[in-house]
Design an enzyme around this catalytic site. Sequence first.
Site, PDB file in Angstrom:
ATOM      1  N   GLU A 214       0.873  -1.174   0.000  1.00  0.00           N
ATOM      2  CA  GLU A 214       0.000   0.000   0.000  1.00  0.00           C
ATOM      3  C   GLU A 214       0.915   1.231   0.000  1.00  0.00           C
ATOM      4  O   GLU A 214       1.638   1.454   0.973  1.00  0.00           O
ATOM      5  CB  GLU A 214      -0.871  -0.055   1.274  1.00  0.00           C
ATOM      6  CG  GLU A 214      -1.934   1.002   1.390  1.00  0.00           C
ATOM      7  CD  GLU A 214      -2.772   0.828   2.689  1.00  0.00           C
ATOM      8  OE1 GLU A 214      -2.264   0.275   3.688  1.00  0.00           O
ATOM      9  OE2 GLU A 214      -3.935   1.242   2.686  1.00  0.00           O
ATOM     10  N   VAL A 215       0.924   1.957  -1.098  1.00  0.00           N
ATOM     11  CA  VAL A 215       1.734   3.180  -1.166  1.00  0.00           C
ATOM     12  C   VAL A 215       0.835   4.335  -0.739  1.00  0.00           C
ATOM     13  O   VAL A 215      -0.282   4.485  -1.253  1.00  0.00           O
ATOM     14  CB  VAL A 215       2.285   3.399  -2.596  1.00  0.00           C
ATOM     15  CG1 VAL A 215       2.892   4.794  -2.741  1.00  0.00           C
ATOM     16  CG2 VAL A 215       3.334   2.335  -2.928  1.00  0.00           C
TER      17      VAL A 215
END
Length: 522
Positions: A214-215
């Site tokens: 998850e950026v």
Amino acid sequence: TERIIDVLEAFAADGWKASQDAEARAFGELVVSETSARLVELFFATTALKKDSGVDDPTVTARPVERIAMIGAGFMGAGIAYVSSNAGISVRLKDQDGPALARGLKAVADIYAGRVRRRALTPIEQKLKLALVTATTDTSGLGSADIVIEAVFEDIALKHRILREVEAVTGPTTVFASNTSSLPIGRIAEASARPETVLGMHYFSPVHKMPLLEVIVTPQTAPWATATAVALGKRQGKTVIVVNDGVGFYTTRILGTYMNEAAYLLAEGVPVEEIDRALVSWGWPVGPMALIDEVGIDVAAHVGPIMQAAFGDRMEPPATVRKLVDDGRKGRKNERGLYLYGAAAKKARGPLGRGPAKQPDPSVYRLLGVTPRPGAMTPEEIAMRCTLQLVNEALHAWGDGILRSPRDGDIGAIFGLGFPPFRGGPFRYVDQLGATEVLRRVRSFEDRHGKRWTPAPALVEAAKSGRKFHGLERRGGGPVRSTGIVRGRRHGAAPPPPVRSTGGPRIASRASRMQVTGERRT
Ligand SMILES: NC(=O)c1ccc[n+]([C@@H]2O[C@H](COP(=O)([O-])OP(=O)(O)OC[C@H]3O[C@@H](n4cnc5c(N)ncnc54)[C@H](O)[C@@H]3O)[C@@H](O)[C@H]2O)c1
């Protein structure tokens, strides 16, 4: 599996022709089933993500990454060093002292050794990959890193110190990524002289097995920095979603409400093993009680108040969690949790070891002052209580502008948390069941359990308009806002316009064979 057995039975009973007929019939039924549709959609969603740079501007390109620096050689740092070196990227691993570094290097070497034992890697490949990881206790070698990822303790002051140290020895094109699981990236970036280079790279544990990255981006993060982090994640073999900043981002936030509800069920006297059995039979890889023991009851208790401060009533934990922590229960790591571990588990299995492998700790009920009521609640209600909390929170996150698309919301829940893939993720689930029906169920829980069940405004809106979430982004409208405060936009910039999703069933895929592991994650 049942259909395969049907076919084999037909073969045994009536021969080859009968089994062929049975197979054709079973295939025909399965290929048009809801399960098949969900898995095909999932395949197209992951395929679309592979082509997604993570930013909406097609002219933005990722900067090349040949070297990374990893600050913190603990559980997560070692995992990130492994997936990076395995992808052929040089890793400078930094920790505060020799013993910590040695533990980190050993953890990386152990993962490679396991692959050599399974003959998935040759000893020469192992040496070459391991040689890409070098270690330091000072800042030497950090200056040439294209991305620096920190995975030190979850402490904002420490993360600020690390950020300043890194910026003092790196240039303006070095991306600084934090692997924090709960601290808003905007808060970390407050210590930065170059906030455009700061973002979150939230890996899941164990890093070498969990498929999601998850950026997390703040309104200040430069699109090139986002694209660079996304490209790195893909090289590391991850499925990458980009989300806007906010407390708990997307995955930690929705997992929080799911785990919280499980804690309420326990406080109401639903036995530990019944909670887990209900969720596993609904399709989750592991139940919430086993999961909290794996993640750490202390970790959950630490994140809980942060969530509550940000989101109020709907994240209020029951008193039980604090009682467990005060009793020194941390879960598997100190062999004291909701289940029995070590010698106690062995004893509970009896002298011949015939009892179930995992047995709940009966002293938990005494500690919590709860009388267990086996069978008092149906498995369906237990599964709905936990899952609909997660679904409702996913819709809150959508309304708050955290997500770029319902597609990312589904992928995040499936690949990061283990939401049953054959149910398609929270957004597909609502689309399939119908927002009106989901709203009816949420409202009936609200009547019985109060404010933490207030329906997300996006759910109310979808029930009113009859619109589905998938496809909503294609109509050009931004996400439906659920409150005046748009948490992902605290710094005033608009969230990126949601992405176009591709879809349409064609062929079944690898996604249909996908296994989401039930291992430790936050
Ligand atoms: N464990 C998980 O499941 C998980 C999942 C996602 C994110 N995270 C996040 O990742 C981060 C690290 O978690 P972890 O489980 O790997 O913790 P850990 O305790 O295993 O590792 C932390 C490491 O940081 C090192 N460290 C501390 N201060 C340092 C300094 N000044 N310079 C260099 N190294 C320093 C420690 O020596 C230790 O080796 C936390 O922010 C956590 O919230 C953890």
